[in-house]
Scaffold this motif. Structure first.
Motif, PDB file in Angstrom:
ATOM      1  N   VAL A 134       0.631  -1.145  -0.092  1.00 25.62           N
ATOM      2  CA  VAL A 134      -0.058   0.037   0.192  1.00 25.62           C
ATOM      3  C   VAL A 134       0.772   1.373   0.234  1.00 25.62           C
ATOM      4  O   VAL A 134       1.566   1.305   0.842  1.00 25.62           O
ATOM      5  CB  VAL A 134      -0.814  -0.064   1.364  1.00 25.62           C
ATOM      6  N   GLU A 135       0.378   1.981  -1.273  1.00 26.94           N
ATOM      7  CA  GLU A 135       0.893   3.476  -0.915  1.00 26.94           C
ATOM      8  C   GLU A 135       0.699   4.549  -1.166  1.00 26.94           C
ATOM      9  O   GLU A 135      -0.335   4.595  -2.365  1.00 26.94           O
ATOM     10  CB  GLU A 135       2.506   3.293  -2.334  1.00 26.94           C
ATOM     11  N   VAL A 136       0.449   5.808  -0.208  1.00 20.77           N
ATOM     12  CA  VAL A 136      -0.104   6.875  -0.338  1.00 20.77           C
ATOM     13  C   VAL A 136       0.777   8.231  -0.980  1.00 20.77           C
ATOM     14  O   VAL A 136       1.641   8.005  -0.606  1.00 20.77           O
ATOM     15  CB  VAL A 136      -0.712   7.241   0.720  1.00 20.77           C
ATOM     16  N   LYS A 137       0.696   8.313  -2.081  1.00 24.01           N
ATOM     17  CA  LYS A 137       1.619  10.182  -2.187  1.00 24.01           C
ATOM     18  C   LYS A 137       0.770  10.745  -3.207  1.00 24.01           C
ATOM     19  O   LYS A 137      -0.202  10.602  -3.891  1.00 24.01           O
ATOM     20  CB  LYS A 137       2.922   9.154  -3.425  1.00 24.01           C
ATOM     21  N   GLU A 138       1.555  11.822  -3.309  1.00 19.16           N
ATOM     22  CA  GLU A 138       0.802  12.483  -4.345  1.00 19.16           C
ATOM     23  C   GLU A 138       0.586  12.696  -5.975  1.00 19.16           C
ATOM     24  O   GLU A 138       1.810  12.835  -6.441  1.00 19.16           O
ATOM     25  CB  GLU A 138       1.884  14.218  -3.957  1.00 19.16           C
ATOM     26  N   VAL A 139      -0.450  13.409  -6.253  1.00 25.14           N
ATOM     27  CA  VAL A 139      -1.284  13.471  -7.058  1.00 25.14           C
ATOM     28  C   VAL A 139      -1.404  14.267  -8.204  1.00 25.14           C
ATOM     29  O   VAL A 139      -2.014  15.067  -6.994  1.00 25.14           O
ATOM     30  CB  VAL A 139      -1.318  11.929  -7.589  1.00 25.14           C
ATOM     31  N   GLU A 140      -1.253  14.383  -9.505  1.00 26.73           N
ATOM     32  CA  GLU A 140      -2.222  16.563  -9.991  1.00 26.73           C
ATOM     33  C   GLU A 140      -3.152  15.588 -10.068  1.00 26.73           C
ATOM     34  O   GLU A 140      -3.595  14.805 -10.932  1.00 26.73           O
ATOM     35  CB  GLU A 140      -1.262  16.788 -11.040  1.00 26.73           C
ATOM     36  N   THR A 141      -4.368  16.081 -10.154  1.00 25.14           N
ATOM     37  CA  THR A 141      -5.669  15.546 -10.138  1.00 25.14           C
ATOM     38  C   THR A 141      -7.338  16.763 -10.324  1.00 25.14           C
ATOM     39  O   THR A 141      -6.429  18.410 -10.262  1.00 25.14           O
ATOM     40  CB  THR A 141      -6.974  14.794  -9.695  1.00 25.14           C
ATOM     41  N   THR A 142      -7.812  16.599 -10.380  1.00 25.81           N
ATOM     42  CA  THR A 142      -8.814  18.094 -10.735  1.00 25.81           C
ATOM     43  C   THR A 142     -10.082  17.693  -8.753  1.00 25.81           C
ATOM     44  O   THR A 142      -9.933  16.177  -8.455  1.00 25.81           O
ATOM     45  CB  THR A 142      -9.718  17.720 -11.543  1.00 25.81           C
ATOM     46  N   LEU A 143     -10.958  18.088  -9.170  1.00 27.84           N
ATOM     47  CA  LEU A 143     -11.404  17.656  -7.587  1.00 27.84           C
ATOM     48  C   LEU A 143     -12.060  16.820  -7.993  1.00 27.84           C
ATOM     49  O   LEU A 143     -12.466  16.840  -6.299  1.00 27.84           O
ATOM     50  CB  LEU A 143     -12.024  19.650  -7.213  1.00 27.84           C
ATOM     51  N   SER A 144     -12.508  16.668  -9.184  1.00 29.76           N
ATOM     52  CA  SER A 144     -14.173  16.703  -8.992  1.00 29.76           C
ATOM     53  C   SER A 144     -14.234  14.641  -8.658  1.00 29.76           C
ATOM     54  O   SER A 144     -14.232  13.729  -9.105  1.00 29.76           O
ATOM     55  CB  SER A 144     -15.002  15.913 -10.222  1.00 29.76           C
ATOM     56  N   LYS A 145     -12.485  14.496  -8.947  1.00 24.55           N
ATOM     57  CA  LYS A 145     -11.766  13.056  -8.909  1.00 24.55           C
ATOM     58  C   LYS A 145     -11.599  12.941  -7.197  1.00 24.55           C
ATOM     59  O   LYS A 145     -11.297  11.859  -7.301  1.00 24.55           O
ATOM     60  CB  LYS A 145     -11.279  12.710  -9.626  1.00 24.55           C
ATOM     61  N   ILE A 146     -11.563  12.888  -6.291  1.00 19.35           N
ATOM     62  CA  ILE A 146     -11.251  13.321  -4.764  1.00 19.35           C
ATOM     63  C   ILE A 146     -12.033  12.639  -4.228  1.00 19.35           C
ATOM     64  O   ILE A 146     -13.608  12.783  -3.822  1.00 19.35           O
ATOM     65  CB  ILE A 146     -10.404  14.357  -4.650  1.00 19.35           C
ATOM     66  N   ASN A 147     -12.015  11.570  -3.746  1.00 24.45           N
ATOM     67  CA  ASN A 147     -12.975  10.404  -3.105  1.00 24.45           C
ATOM     68  C   ASN A 147     -13.505  10.407  -1.394  1.00 24.45           C
ATOM     69  O   ASN A 147     -11.438  11.101  -0.996  1.00 24.45           O
ATOM     70  CB  ASN A 147     -12.509   9.726  -2.613  1.00 24.45           C
ATOM     71  N   SER A 148     -14.410  10.704  -1.080  1.00 26.11           N
ATOM     72  CA  SER A 148     -14.099  10.295   0.234  1.00 26.11           C
ATOM     73  C   SER A 148     -13.633   9.148   1.474  1.00 26.11           C
ATOM     74  O   SER A 148     -13.364   8.293   0.497  1.00 26.11           O
ATOM     75  CB  SER A 148     -15.697  10.953   0.608  1.00 26.11           C
ATOM     76  N   LYS A 149     -13.118   9.882   2.525  1.00 26.11           N
ATOM     77  CA  LYS A 149     -12.437   8.240   3.228  1.00 26.11           C
ATOM     78  C   LYS A 149     -13.780   7.477   2.819  1.00 26.11           C
ATOM     79  O   LYS A 149     -13.608   5.922   2.696  1.00 26.11           O
ATOM     80  CB  LYS A 149     -11.941   8.476   4.916  1.00 26.11           C
ATOM     81  N   SER A 150     -14.851   7.403   3.207  1.00 27.43           N
ATOM     82  CA  SER A 150     -15.811   6.334   3.212  1.00 27.43           C
ATOM     83  C   SER A 150     -16.283   5.731   2.382  1.00 27.43           C
ATOM     84  O   SER A 150     -15.982   4.400   1.650  1.00 27.43           O
ATOM     85  CB  SER A 150     -17.119   7.222   3.818  1.00 27.43           C
ATOM     86  N   ALA A 151     -15.385   6.667   0.955  1.00 24.76           N
ATOM     87  CA  ALA A 151     -15.997   6.019  -0.108  1.00 24.76           C
ATOM     88  C   ALA A 151     -14.596   4.513  -0.192  1.00 24.76           C
ATOM     89  O   ALA A 151     -14.825   4.165  -1.546  1.00 24.76           O
ATOM     90  CB  ALA A 151     -15.757   7.415  -1.626  1.00 24.76           C
ATOM     91  N   VAL A 152     -13.368   5.312  -0.295  1.00 24.12           N
ATOM     92  CA  VAL A 152     -12.369   4.415  -0.791  1.00 24.12           C
ATOM     93  C   VAL A 152     -12.636   2.783   0.051  1.00 24.12           C
ATOM     94  O   VAL A 152     -12.456   2.045  -0.081  1.00 24.12           O
ATOM     95  CB  VAL A 152     -11.521   5.332  -0.142  1.00 24.12           C
ATOM     96  N   VAL A 153     -13.194   3.663   1.537  1.00 25.47           N
ATOM     97  CA  VAL A 153     -13.501   1.990   2.134  1.00 25.47           C
ATOM     98  C   VAL A 153     -14.243   1.729   1.444  1.00 25.47           C
ATOM     99  O   VAL A 153     -13.787   0.170   1.889  1.00 25.47           O
ATOM    100  CB  VAL A 153     -14.075   2.569   3.665  1.00 25.47           C
ATOM    101  N   ARG A 154     -15.386   2.066   0.842  1.00 26.29           N
ATOM    102  CA  ARG A 154     -17.022   1.448   0.195  1.00 26.29           C
ATOM    103  C   ARG A 154     -15.786   0.478  -0.873  1.00 26.29           C
ATOM    104  O   ARG A 154     -15.947  -1.049  -1.080  1.00 26.29           O
ATOM    105  CB  ARG A 154     -17.721   1.912  -0.118  1.00 26.29           C
ATOM    106  N   ILE A 155     -15.876   1.378  -1.775  1.00 28.58           N
ATOM    107  CA  ILE A 155     -14.494   0.458  -2.242  1.00 28.58           C
ATOM    108  C   ILE A 155     -13.712  -0.863  -2.124  1.00 28.58           C
ATOM    109  O   ILE A 155     -14.053  -2.050  -2.952  1.00 28.58           O
ATOM    110  CB  ILE A 155     -13.397   1.614  -3.326  1.00 28.58           C
ATOM    111  N   ILE A 156     -12.859  -0.614  -1.695  1.00 29.50           N
ATOM    112  CA  ILE A 156     -11.890  -1.799  -0.729  1.00 29.50           C
ATOM    113  C   ILE A 156     -12.089  -3.496  -0.066  1.00 29.50           C
ATOM    114  O   ILE A 156     -12.323  -4.145  -0.391  1.00 29.50           O
ATOM    115  CB  ILE A 156     -11.503  -1.285   0.824  1.00 29.50           C
TER     116      ILE A 156
END
Length: 525
Positions: A236-258
């Motif tokens: 597991v790696e958490v690293k900085e990326v360039e993106t747009t605001l619409s692609k930012i997920n909430s913590k709960s959304a990422v937990v649901r995906i996992i």
């Protein structure tokens, strides 16, 4: 042509003649100099000075004429202005008013459309309506999404003059709302990667830690410090990326995906006789889905051994691994013991002793993956209740003929409780063999079952035809073990003692009939 213009032309002609005459004189003087020497040079210089004086006189005269003419024209204009002063003032006023109106009209219909990185968002009156709140917009977006947002007025925002008649013009609040709800604004965030694959985009590294803790806590059954090891199997790696605001997920959304996992292809090896329905039931999927994944085998009714079937199952994105000591109770399965006995015929089998599971307490080092047992190392075992084996008695005596022998045995090996003859005001056509409920009832002789069911006052009843007009009857049974048409042998268990029908307690009512007439069974058994 005006008189003064004619005078100027005449003077110009005169000046030209003088110049030409002077040039001719200069040429003559040069020739004379060449002939005469020094006196000639002096005369030449005198001639040049004379020409220059004449030119200056002409220029002075021309300037004087021009000045006089200009002043005369100004004087004439002043006279005309004094004559038409009122009309000129009114005309100038009307012109100024008309100009101001035109300028106001143009200013009122020409506004500016504003765009972010080429995407037009709306129209504003002045460019400063956008530029002055860019810092506020950046702060609002940063606070809402939790990621740093910076919008440059020079690089990110462009303006284009437009005619706004009939179009909505945004105020500062509308500009702020449009930027706030726009999802394609560039920003920096953090990608949550599992084995190199991006699962989601979050606001910070701290959120990544929180997500991992949420997933891990789901599978912990006790405090973390009581485990020998707690961790994630995947990288597991958490690293900085360039993106747009619409692609930012909430913590709960990422937990649901996992937690939802991902579909993974698996292979199943068939056994002979397997069907799609059998395999689907074992794998926990639908037979329809299984056929769609194996189109080439969809028409197969039964499979041969060793064929390969493709299936899919949900595989976890993250695997939580825990290692720790666990103490738990476990059932000790009883064993089944078979005893052969020649006291019973071949094919006869009964349970002499029912089995009972035991119990034991185990302390083990257990490895779990997402809460499921993966490995177990038993460290200590304590049996707290021994299992009781199940004992089955299996008959080995050769089976006799399934026909009448002419001799009889007592169907239940007990004494006669109530005999044959007159009883309670009517004829008792058999004998009663009283015993406990469920005791096996045996055929008195071999023959064919002609009745097996309910028969009035007899309750559950079995009749056996032994041939030669001889028949036996067994009444008040609790259950029947044979059916009409079965051929039985002497001593075969055909029913169990009960108290069905008109009965005062569990017993077997036994009759022997010869050519339809009841006879005393005690004379034959």
């Amino acid at each position: 042509m005006a008189k003064w213009q004619t005078i100027i032309i005449e003077k110009l002609w005169l000046l030209g003649a003088i110049i030409i005459e002077g040039i001719d004189g200069i040429i003559d003087d040069v020739i004379e100099v060449l002939v005469s020497g020094a006196w000639g040079i002096m005369d030449l210089c005198g001639g040049i000075v004379t020409v220059i004086d004449n030119i200056l006189d002409l220029i002075h005269w021309a300037i004087s004429v021009f000045a006089i003419t200009t002043l005369r024209s100004i004087h004439n204009i002043r006279l005309e202005y004094l004559q038409y002063k009122k009309q000129i003032r009114n005309g100038a006023l009307y012109f100024i008013i008309a100009g101001v109106f035109v300028i106001w009209l143009i200013a009122s219909v020409i506004d500016f459309s504003y765009a972010y990185n080429g995407k037009t968002l709306g129209i504003v009156k002045e460019q400063r309506d956008v530029l002055e709140i860019l810092d506020l917009i950046s702060d609002e977006l940063t606070q809402e999404y939790g990621s740093p947002v910076s919008i440059s007025g020079e690089e990110d925002i462009t303006f284009t003059p437009v005619i706004s008649v009939g179009k909505e013009v945004d105020n500062a609040d509308m500009v702020l709302k449009k930027f706030t709800y726009m999802g394609d604004i560039q920003t920096s965030a953090y990608g949550f990667f599992v084995d190199g694959v991006r699962v989601g985009v979050i606001q910070s590294e701290k959120e990544g830690d929180t997500i991992l803790e949420t997933i891990i806590d789901k599978y912990l059954k006790k405090k973390r410090k009581s485990y020998e090891y707690v961790g994630i199997v995947e990288d597991v790696e958490v690293k900085e990326v360039e993106t747009t605001l619409s692609k930012i997920n909430s913590k709960s959304a990422v937990v649901r995906i996992i937690e939802a996992g991902t579909m993974k292809e698996t292979l199943y090896t068939t056994e002979k006789g397997d069907t799609f329905k059998d395999i689907a039931k074992e794998l926990g999927v639908s037979a329809k889905d299984l056929k769609e994944l194996n189109e080439g085998l969809a028409d197969v009714k039964t499979f041969e051994e060793g064929q390969t079937i493709i299936s899919q199952k949900v595989a976890p994105i993250l695997t939580v691994k825990t290692i720790g000591k666990e103490t738990f109770a476990e059932v000790v399965k009883y064993k089944t013991e078979t005893i052969e006995s020649d006291d019973y015929f071949e094919g006869e089998e009964f349970v002499r002793q029912e089995g009972q599971d035991g119990k034991q307490v185990i302390t083990a080092r257990v490895t779990r993956l997402n809460g499921e047992l993966a490995e177990r190392e038993d460290l200590k075992t304590e049996v707290i209740q021994e299992p009781v084996n199940k004992i089955i008695v299996k008959g080995t005596r050769k089976e006799p003929l399934r026909a009448g022998t002419g001799t009889f045995i007592r169907p239940v090996n007990v004494a006669v409780y109530s005999g044959f003859g007159w009883r309670w005001g009517r004829q008792h056509e058999g004998i009663d063999l009283a015993t406990s409920w469920g005791t096996p009832i045996h055929a008195a002789d071999g023959g064919t079952v002609t009745r097996a069911g309910w028969y009035g006052a007899y309750g559950l009843c079995v009749d056996i035809d032994h041939g030669g007009g001889v028949m036996t009857r067994y009444g008040h049974c609790s259950s029947l073990l044979v059916s009409v048409g079965d051929r039985v042998y002497q001593g075969q268990t055909i029913a169990k003692v009960g108290s069905t029908g008109r009965s005062t307690g569990p017993h077997c009512h036994f009759e022997i009939r010869i050519n339809g007439t009841a006879v005393n069974p005690t004379n034959y058994v």
